[in-house]
Design an enzyme around this catalytic site. Structure first.
Site, PDB file in Angstrom:
ATOM      1  N   LYS A 157       0.870  -1.183   0.000  1.00 30.96           N
ATOM      2  CA  LYS A 157       0.000   0.000   0.000  1.00 30.96           C
ATOM      3  C   LYS A 157       0.897   1.220   0.000  1.00 30.96           C
ATOM      4  CE  LYS A 157      -4.496   0.921   0.516  1.00 30.96           C
ATOM      5  NZ  LYS A 157      -5.646   0.161   0.007  1.00 30.96           N
TER       6      LYS A 157
ATOM      7  N   GLY B 295     -26.144   0.820   2.223  1.00 34.04           N
ATOM      8  CA  GLY B 295     -25.179   1.534   1.381  1.00 34.04           C
ATOM      9  C   GLY B 295     -25.559   1.342  -0.074  1.00 34.04           C
TER      10      GLY B 295
ATOM     11  N   GLY C 174     -24.107   2.512  -2.951  1.00 28.05           N
ATOM     12  CA  GLY C 174     -23.025   3.041  -3.784  1.00 28.05           C
ATOM     13  C   GLY C 174     -22.556   1.973  -4.766  1.00 28.05           C
ATOM     14  N   ASN C 175     -21.264   2.008  -5.093  1.00 28.98           N
ATOM     15  CA  ASN C 175     -20.736   1.072  -6.100  1.00 28.98           C
ATOM     16  C   ASN C 175     -21.032  -0.385  -5.745  1.00 28.98           C
ATOM     17  OD1 ASN C 175     -19.419   3.076  -7.712  1.00 28.98           O
ATOM     18  ND2 ASN C 175     -17.906   3.259  -6.073  1.00 28.98           N
ATOM     19  N   VAL C 176     -20.719  -0.752  -4.513  1.00 28.28           N
ATOM     20  CA  VAL C 176     -20.863  -2.159  -4.116  1.00 28.28           C
ATOM     21  C   VAL C 176     -22.346  -2.510  -3.928  1.00 28.28           C
ATOM     22  CG1 VAL C 176     -20.261  -3.886  -2.368  1.00 28.28           C
ATOM     23  CG2 VAL C 176     -18.597  -2.109  -2.981  1.00 28.28           C
ATOM     24  N   GLY C 177     -23.077  -1.652  -3.211  1.00 33.08           N
ATOM     25  CA  GLY C 177     -24.468  -1.948  -2.883  1.00 33.08           C
ATOM     26  C   GLY C 177     -25.361  -2.045  -4.115  1.00 33.08           C
TER      27      GLY C 177
END
Ligand code: NAD
Length: 368
Positions: free
Chosen positions: A75, A173, A175-178
């Site tokens: 990272k 949520g 968003g992208n994942v949800g």
């Protein structure tokens, strides 16, 4: 004050970067490269520290090993405010300073996007998370993580005798994942009975229409403009009647304060660490199956690895499904045989893969 811990997995390299000409101050941690060159994002934040980067790098080591991809964990951090800093000179300087560290492949993280990945690619010829026009597989647009959540659900639901067709799903949520998870659940015949965003929960036991929810959110910025459903406070989502719950927003949302409310039989962790360890243990005691984040939400990182190998989106989706389903089966088998919490079993599987690899490969092995 907490300090960076070293153990049998790493971190192999902790490098502080400083370039007064561009103003770059940064950190790179290469945690473990036994399984392959480390993939991990570059976080841009005014407060990012070597300790934070090293913890995130370890999380990537375990996630990549758990996902079964041939990559180690690393990272990086750039200490800057992403809203006010001129990011291009910082990223270009960052790239030149890590050019020789071939065993680290940067990707996007908080505070940067696909443009930053192009700057890195131009400077050093390696990064993931590029725009589609330049050969990238934009994992959020493609819904890779949500797709993987549903691939995982197919195996986990079978284990508890729950057919996905007709299963009632609540998603925290949007968003992208949800959104992607909700869409793929509907493709499998499941019913989305509730979704929430940062402002509230929308509930309809008869089923919500995902396309109309997405349109409401896109046009008005709020789920509540959806014509139908019952509006509830944000936190009410966790106590609603459902079979499957997907927390896909922020950490520690299910803890000992609200765990008793949960009615789902299966929880898939779309977000990172959405449950406290105590809550996970309590749910296991009640017979609720909880699939941990680094197995359930590995779709994105698997897609990044596929992008690095120049695979198409179709090949990447097929691989996500194959890997996540095999990993879920292995995890459930281990958890059952050894009477462990699924999270403990998943971590052990990842560590076993790393430790057996380390018996063959030296730490200073050079990846190119
Ligand atoms: P996102 O920003 O696209 O969406 C987050 C959603 O959560 C938004 O709809 C927001 O309104 C909602 N939200 C915020 N606070 C909330 C609250 N208290 N209650 C209910 N909803 C709330 O983020 P994302 O990319 O979908 O990522 C979601 C989580 O999954 C993050 O923790 C991220 O680290 C993790 N994750 C993402 C990916 C990926 O591929 N994007 C992969 C692995 C893990």
């Amino acid at each position: 004050m907490e300090t960076i811990q070293r153990d049998n997995l790493g971190p192999a390299k902790i490098i502080q970067l400083y370039d007064p000409q561009s103003g770059l101050r940064g950190i790179l941690v290469v945690d473990n490269v036994t399984l392959g060159p480390a993939i991990g994002g570059v976080r841009v934040s005014p407060t990012v520290s070597p300790l934070e980067v090293s913890r995130l790098a370890r999380a990537m080591t375990l996630k990549n090993a758990g996902a079964g991809i041939d990559h180690g964990g690393g990272k990086a951090g750039i200490i800057a405010d992403p809203h006010t800093a001129d990011l291009e000179p910082l990223f270009r300087a960052f790239a030149r300073m890590i050019a020789g560290i071939d065993e680290y492949i940067p990707g996007p993280d908080m505070g940067c996007d696909e443009q930053a990945m192009v700057w890195l690619q131009e400077e050093i010829g390696r990064s993931v998370g590029l725009p589609a026009e330049l050969g990238g597989l934009p994992l959020d647009k493609l819904g890779a993580t949500g797709f993987g959540v549903v691939a995982c659900a197919e195996v986990a639901a079978r284990q508890i005798g729950l057919p996905l067709k007709g299963a009632r799903v609540a998603v925290q949520g949007f968003g992208n994942v949800g959104v992607a998870a909700a869409r793929y659940f509907v493709e499998k015949g499941a019913i989305i009975v509730a979704v929430s965003d940062s402002r509230g929960t929308l509930h309809d036991p008869g089923g919500l229409d995902i396309s109309r929810l997405v349109a409401a959110k896109r046009e008005q910025g709020v789920l509540f403009k959806y014509p139908g459903g019952r509006q509830l406070p944000v936190a009410d989502l966790f106590g609603l009647a459902c079979d499957i719950l997907v927390p896909a927003a922020n950490p520690d949302v299910i803890d000992m304060q609200n765990v008793a409310e949960v009615k789902a039989r299966l929880i898939l962790q779309g977000a990172n660490i959405p449950l406290t360890l105590e809550a996970e243990a309590e749910l296991a005691r009640r017979g609720v199956l909880v699939i941990p984040d680094f197995i359930a939400n590995a779709g994105g990182v698997i897609m990044a690895a596929m992008e690095y190998r120049r695979k198409s989106a179709e090949e990447a989706f097929a691989y996500i499904s194959e890997k996540i389903q095999a990993n879920t089966e292995r995890l459930l088998d281990k958890a059952k045989k050894e009477v462990r919490l699924p999270r403990a079993a998943a971590e052990l599987l990842a560590r076993e893969r790393l430790e057996s690899g380390m018996r063959y490969r030296s730490w200073s092995h050079k990846w190119r």
